[in-house]
Design an enzyme around this catalytic site. Structure first.
Site, PDB file in Angstrom:
ATOM      1  CE  LYS A  19      16.944  21.979  -3.418  1.00 58.75           C
ATOM      2  NZ  LYS A  19      17.748  21.931  -2.184  1.00 58.75           N
ATOM      3  CG  ASP A  49      21.786  22.628  -3.333  1.00 61.16           C
ATOM      4  OD1 ASP A  49      22.748  21.866  -3.127  1.00 61.16           O
ATOM      5  OD2 ASP A  49      20.999  22.990  -2.444  1.00 61.16           O
ATOM      6  CD  GLU A  75      22.899  25.886  -2.156  1.00 62.40           C
ATOM      7  OE1 GLU A  75      22.463  25.045  -1.351  1.00 62.40           O
ATOM      8  OE2 GLU A  75      22.232  26.841  -2.574  1.00 62.40           O
ATOM      9  CG  ASP A 100      23.299  23.988   2.319  1.00 66.55           C
ATOM     10  OD1 ASP A 100      23.036  24.183   3.492  1.00 66.55           O
ATOM     11  OD2 ASP A 100      22.433  23.738   1.464  1.00 66.55           O
ATOM     12  CE  LYS A 127      18.660  25.317   3.783  1.00 66.16           C
ATOM     13  NZ  LYS A 127      19.812  24.816   3.028  1.00 66.16           N
TER      14      LYS A 127
HETATM   15 MG   LIG Z   1      21.761  23.415  -0.396  1.00 68.88          MG
END
Ligand SMILES: [Mg+2]
Length: 212
Positions: A19, A49, A75, A100, A127
């Protein structure tokens, strides 16, 4: 973060997602440089991300900085609902962009197609719990495939029941031999979970059918 990464690599993981975009970007770049010195791209696939943490003004320079380190994909470099700016990044980016959060709330087939045709991302990430369930996920992936856009599936902290369902969905869509790493979080954060015969072997999620 580096220590946790080493630990994961020791236990057999070859694809790691970091991240970024939350703290000082120079510090994050330092960490990535450090990781790459120790683990070349042949050894570890690095994904990042940004969770929308870059701005349309600084994103391209940051993508270029990241691209030096052989990053698989990033992302959501900028916040969602900035289609023109995101389309521009996707057109010129030196590393693949994966949408995303951008997909959340776009539920009609025509609107999904419009988003993909306008933004032209390199990848989308599904997701299922957030992107319209199994039917919604299948629709997104079918529309992406028609356009030569790649995809992978990740979990969103479901219990073992949800994780099992998502893993079966991924196997059905991409299987039987999935080569691209999926993000099937393992629910290891739960202190109380539903027993299921799911287990991680190396970096693979298996259903242990020899168990009850
Ligand atoms: Mg993400």
């Amino acid at each position: 973060m580096y220590d946790r990464l080493e630990e994961k690599l020791q236990s057999g993981f070859r694809c790691v997602k970091l991240k970024i975009g939350a703290i000082d970007f120079d510090k994050e770049m330092e960490l990535i440089r450090h990781i790459r010195q120790a683990f070349p791209s042949g050894q570890v696939e690095l994904r990042v991300d940004a969770n929308g943490g870059f701005s349309p003004d600084n994103a391209m320079a940051r993508l270029e900085a990241l691209a030096q380190y052989d990053i698989h994909s990033i992302e959501q470099p900028i916040r969602q609902r900035q289609w023109a700016a995101m389309a521009n990044l996707c057109r010129h980016t030196p590393l693949p962009i994966a949408l995303d959060e951008e997909l959340i709330g776009t539920n009609e087939r025509d609107r999904k197609a419009e988003l993909l045709d306008t933004v032209r991302p390199q990848f989308i990430i599904l997701k299922p719990s957030l992107h319209g369930g199994m039917a919604g996920t299948r629709e997104w992936i079918a529309l992406a495939r028609e356009r030569g856009i790649g995809s992978w599936i990740t979990s969103a902290l479901e219990s073992n029941i949800g994780l099992n369902a998502i893993a079966q969905l991924a196997a059905d869509i991409y299987g039987p031999r999935i080569t691209m790493a999926q993000g099937l979080g393992t629910g290891q954060l739960f202190t109380d979970n539903v027993p299921m015969p799911l287990e991680i072997r190396g970096d693979q999620l298996w259903m242990a059918t020899d168990q009850k």
